[in-house]
Scaffold this motif. Structure first.
Motif, mmCIF file in Angstrom:
data_model
loop_
_atom_site.group_PDB
_atom_site.id
_atom_site.type_symbol
_atom_site.label_atom_id
_atom_site.label_comp_id
_atom_site.label_asym_id
_atom_site.label_seq_id
_atom_site.Cartn_x
_atom_site.Cartn_y
_atom_site.Cartn_z
ATOM 1 N N ASN A 7 0.867 -1.172 0.000
ATOM 2 C CA ASN A 7 0.000 0.000 0.000
ATOM 3 C C ASN A 7 0.906 1.224 0.000
ATOM 4 N N ARG A 8 0.557 2.186 -0.851
ATOM 5 C CA ARG A 8 1.331 3.419 -0.923
ATOM 6 C C ARG A 8 1.113 4.214 0.367
ATOM 7 N N ASP A 11 -1.320 7.695 0.335
ATOM 8 C CA ASP A 11 -2.784 7.680 0.197
ATOM 9 C C ASP A 11 -3.422 6.313 0.432
ATOM 10 N N GLU A 13 -3.301 3.693 -1.381
ATOM 11 C CA GLU A 13 -3.631 3.000 -2.630
ATOM 12 C C GLU A 13 -2.869 1.686 -2.734
ATOM 13 N N VAL A 15 -0.765 -0.898 -4.551
ATOM 14 C CA VAL A 15 0.178 -0.774 -5.657
ATOM 15 C C VAL A 15 0.885 -2.104 -5.890
ATOM 16 N N GLU A 24 -0.306 1.226 -10.145
ATOM 17 C CA GLU A 24 -1.597 1.073 -9.471
ATOM 18 C C GLU A 24 -2.450 -0.063 -10.013
ATOM 19 N N ARG A 25 -2.156 -0.542 -11.177
ATOM 20 C CA ARG A 25 -2.993 -1.565 -11.806
ATOM 21 C C ARG A 25 -2.327 -2.928 -11.762
ATOM 22 N N ARG A 77 -8.371 -6.435 -3.398
ATOM 23 C CA ARG A 77 -7.414 -5.328 -3.361
ATOM 24 C C ARG A 77 -7.058 -4.875 -4.773
ATOM 25 N N GLY A 80 -10.068 -2.853 -6.362
ATOM 26 C CA GLY A 80 -10.524 -1.633 -5.709
ATOM 27 C C GLY A 80 -11.855 -1.899 -5.028
ATOM 28 N N LYS A 89 -11.293 0.245 -9.530
ATOM 29 C CA LYS A 89 -10.494 -0.132 -10.696
ATOM 30 C C LYS A 89 -11.256 -1.019 -11.667
#
Length: 119
Positions: A7-8, A11, A13, A15, A24-25, A77, A80, A89
């Motif tokens: 996780n970043r 934020d 997110e 990753v 991110e994808r 995860r 999204g 996502k």
């Protein structure tokens, strides 16, 4: 087959690792067929405590002609938020999202189990 996720820190997110950078994808994630390169990438990722939180390798399974995380948790995860199909996502659609949505398997990723054991 494995992929590296975290996780970043900025934020939260989800990753995925791709040749030294975070994407991110899941579709853009680097896949590791051998344990050595994946473990090396995990070591590099763990040396980035100001970028990501708790990087770990996840187990993948074949989903049609593509790959998807083995565990349900990791598929969520990667997609999204899944409470509605019009955000997250999964909105982007495509072959990888289809593979994620239709993959099966409920086992925990060994990387996540190892992470839990270390705590």
């Amino acid at each position: 087959m494995k992929a590296l996720t975290a996780n970043r820190l900025t934020d939260g997110e989800v990753v995925f690792w791709n040749q030294g950078r975070w994407v991110e994808r899941f579709a853009d994630a680097e896949l590791f067929a051998e344990p050595g390169p994946g473990e090396t990438a995990e070591g590099h990722a763990k040396a980035q405590p100001t970028v990501v939180v708790e990087p770990y390798l996840i187990d993948l399974i074949e989903a049609g002609e593509l790959w998807a995380p083995l565990s349900y948790r990791e598929r969520l995860r990667a997609l999204g938020p899944t409470n509605r199909l019009d955000h997250g996502k999964q909105v982007e659609g495509g072959d990888v999202v289809e593979a994620l949505q239709h993959a099966s398997g409920a086992a925990r990723s060994t990387g996540r189990v190892n992470l839990i054991k270390r705590k």
